[in-house]
Design an enzyme around this catalytic site. Structure first.
Site: not given
Ligand code: DX5
Ligand code: ZN
Length: 227
Positions: A12, A37, A39, A41, A70, A72, A146, A186
């Site tokens: 990620s 991956h 993310d 946000m 992903h 969010m 999650m 995740d």
């Molecule tokens: C959290 C993300 C994850 C995050 C995971 O909201 O969706 O993808 O990057 O990071 P680690 O592996 O550090 O928990």
């Molecule tokens: Zn994620």
């Protein structure tokens, strides 16, 4: 036979050094990772802000990995086309972001993703039961379970996630759709717990901080493939 016999590690990028993304993505390119991956946000659906489609577009020039976006965000529909154009290969969105009467229903988002020939994932926060996405299973390619509250990297894995993964794995097997759907997990995946996550039924393991904060990210990714 279920897919989880050959799990995939998806680093990620949220865990990477953002001042050196080209170097960080090259670690992934030179490892056994198959997915990257990404993310996204919006500081509304989660209390954090990450990066947008222009970053994904620029990264696309430097990698052939499967780009797994992903979302969010509280309005995932509006984000679909920008990330499709930026070069995403798969997009997951949160079922919780489609529950309001002001948002588009999940089926519209799924159709938009699929008609652009991308893989489609449905994501569940830790407290959201698997049952609410059962009616969409025939239309999607992966489920994002999650294992931390979405928003930040570096959190601890929530142990009850293992039961949720098993529940989903069993349900997919019993309904003869295990071959069609991957289970992605995740959050909080570390060298200490990745094996139990795979044993519970996961196919894709997302790992951010463990990979990018290690001395040798390539080796850390490859280590997660050892049985
Ligand atoms: C959290 C993300 C994850 C995050 C995971 O909201 O969706 O993808 O990057 O990071 P680690 O592996 O550090 O928990
Ligand atoms: Zn994620």
């Amino acid at each position: 036979m279920s897919n989880h016999k050959n799990p995939v590690i998806a680093p990620s990028l949220l865990g990477a050094d953002f001042s050196n993304l080209k170097k960080e993505i090259n670690f992934c390119n030179n490892s056994n990772a198959k997915w990257l991956h990404l993310d996204i946000m919006d500081q509304q659906f989660v209390p954090n802000l990450s990066f947008g489609p222009s970053v994904v577009k620029d990264l696309r020039k430097h990698s052939d990995l499967f780009f797994d976006v992903h979302l969010m965000v509280s309005n995932p529909f509006d984000m679909l086309l920008p990330f499709i154009k930026a070069g995403a290969n798969g997009i997951s969105f949160h079922i919780e972001a489609t529950e309001s009467r002001f948002t588009f229903p999940p089926k519209i988002l799924i159709n938009t993703i699929k008609k652009n020939n991308l893989k489609c994932g449905l994501a569940l926060k830790p407290k959201t039961p698997f049952s609410i996405i059962k009616k969409y299973l025939e239309h999607i390619d992966y489920i994002v379970v999650m294992s931390v509250e979405p928003g930040f990297g570096g959190q601890s894995f929530i142990p009850s996630t293992l039961d949720k993964i098993s529940e989903i794995d069993n349900y997919l097997n019993q309904n003869n759709i295990r071959e069609n759907i991957l289970i992605q997990v995740d959050g909080g995946i570390k060298l200490e717990n990745y094996k139990s996550v795979i044993e519970s039924g996961a196919d894709i393991l997302v790992a951010g901080s463990q990979v990018f904060q290690s001395e040798n990210p390539i080796e850390t990714i490859n280590q997660m493939y050892s049985k």
